[in-house]
Design a protein around this motif. Structure first.
Motif, PDB file in Angstrom:
ATOM      1  N   SER A   1       4.763  -3.994 -92.465  1.00 49.84           N
ATOM      2  CA  SER A   1       4.584  -3.940 -91.174  1.00 49.84           C
ATOM      3  C   SER A   1       5.585  -3.729 -90.234  1.00 49.84           C
ATOM      4  O   SER A   1       5.806  -3.007 -89.439  1.00 49.84           O
ATOM      5  CB  SER A   1       3.560  -5.051 -90.749  1.00 49.84           C
ATOM      6  OG  SER A   1       2.428  -5.205 -91.438  1.00 49.84           O
TER       7      SER A   1
ATOM      8  N   PRO B   1      -2.727  -7.186 -89.840  1.00 52.07           N
ATOM      9  CA  PRO B   1      -1.443  -7.507 -90.260  1.00 52.07           C
ATOM     10  C   PRO B   1      -1.005  -9.015 -89.961  1.00 52.07           C
ATOM     11  O   PRO B   1      -0.420  -9.770 -90.841  1.00 52.07           O
ATOM     12  CB  PRO B   1      -0.397  -6.517 -89.650  1.00 52.07           C
ATOM     13  CG  PRO B   1      -1.344  -5.561 -89.363  1.00 52.07           C
ATOM     14  CD  PRO B   1      -2.656  -5.957 -89.337  1.00 52.07           C
TER      15      PRO B   1
ATOM     16  N   LEU C   1       1.847 -11.061-101.854  1.00 50.41           N
ATOM     17  CA  LEU C   1       1.227  -9.928-101.052  1.00 50.41           C
ATOM     18  C   LEU C   1       1.498 -10.243 -99.544  1.00 50.41           C
ATOM     19  O   LEU C   1       1.686  -9.023 -98.878  1.00 50.41           O
ATOM     20  CB  LEU C   1      -0.093  -9.992-101.346  1.00 50.41           C
ATOM     21  CG  LEU C   1      -1.061  -8.940-100.567  1.00 50.41           C
ATOM     22  CD1 LEU C   1      -0.545  -7.683-101.211  1.00 50.41           C
ATOM     23  CD2 LEU C   1      -2.721  -9.254-101.271  1.00 50.41           C
TER      24      LEU C   1
ATOM     25  N   SER D   1      -3.779 -12.921 -97.401  1.00 51.03           N
ATOM     26  CA  SER D   1      -3.002 -11.912 -97.551  1.00 51.03           C
ATOM     27  C   SER D   1      -3.648 -10.825 -97.730  1.00 51.03           C
ATOM     28  O   SER D   1      -3.332  -9.637 -97.396  1.00 51.03           O
ATOM     29  CB  SER D   1      -2.329 -12.236 -98.787  1.00 51.03           C
ATOM     30  OG  SER D   1      -1.435 -13.341 -98.412  1.00 51.03           O
TER      31      SER D   1
ATOM     32  N   THR E   1      -4.298  -6.768 -95.145  1.00 55.07           N
ATOM     33  CA  THR E   1      -4.166  -5.245 -95.399  1.00 55.07           C
ATOM     34  C   THR E   1      -4.843  -4.820 -94.212  1.00 55.07           C
ATOM     35  O   THR E   1      -4.239  -3.538 -93.829  1.00 55.07           O
ATOM     36  CB  THR E   1      -4.830  -4.910 -96.554  1.00 55.07           C
ATOM     37  OG1 THR E   1      -5.996  -5.232 -96.613  1.00 55.07           O
ATOM     38  CG2 THR E   1      -3.797  -5.550 -97.889  1.00 55.07           C
TER      39      THR E   1
ATOM     40  N   ALA F   1      -1.743 -11.748 -92.487  1.00 53.93           N
ATOM     41  CA  ALA F   1      -0.598 -12.046 -93.588  1.00 53.93           C
ATOM     42  C   ALA F   1       0.125 -13.216 -93.598  1.00 53.93           C
ATOM     43  O   ALA F   1       0.628 -13.728 -94.275  1.00 53.93           O
ATOM     44  CB  ALA F   1       0.140 -10.784 -94.036  1.00 53.93           C
TER      45      ALA F   1
ATOM     46  N   LEU G   1       3.231  -7.616 -97.142  1.00 53.66           N
ATOM     47  CA  LEU G   1       2.542  -6.863 -96.120  1.00 53.66           C
ATOM     48  C   LEU G   1       3.408  -7.157 -94.885  1.00 53.66           C
ATOM     49  O   LEU G   1       3.612  -6.319 -93.927  1.00 53.66           O
ATOM     50  CB  LEU G   1       1.240  -7.495 -96.071  1.00 53.66           C
ATOM     51  CG  LEU G   1       0.290  -6.845 -97.052  1.00 53.66           C
ATOM     52  CD1 LEU G   1      -0.992  -7.640 -96.826  1.00 53.66           C
ATOM     53  CD2 LEU G   1      -0.030  -5.489 -97.037  1.00 53.66           C
TER      54      LEU G   1
END
Length: 79
Positions: free
Chosen positions: A58, A16, A50, A9, A13, A19, A54
């Motif tokens: 996204s 993507p 998280l 996760s 960042t 994640a 994310l």
């Protein structure tokens, strides 16, 4: 597995799609933790939160970018 979920996760960042791996590993880790009464539930939960955040950001970014592109092409057609 819980630490892997959190790590993926965090990597999400910058990359993507990682994640999504964090979310999958987080769910697997929480199931394993509940079944075997292990520790690390907080790491798995942090990875899940998280990761989902994310993924949501996204998708929102892609929708905004698509809206901007569509608007620009719409404006250029009328010019």
């Amino acid at each position: 597995m819980a630490l892997v979920a959190f790590a993926l996760s965090v990597v999400g960042t910058l990359v993507p799609p990682a994640a999504l791996g964090g979310v999958v590993c987080g769910h697997l880790a929480r199931r394993q933790i509940r079944r075997k009464h292990e520790s690390g539930d907080s790491w798995a939960l942090a990875g899940l939160i998280l990761g989902y955040l994310l993924i949501l950001l996204s998708l929102a970014g892609l929708l905004l970018f698509g809206g901007f592109v569509a608007t620009m092409f719409g404006i250029m057609v009328f010019v």
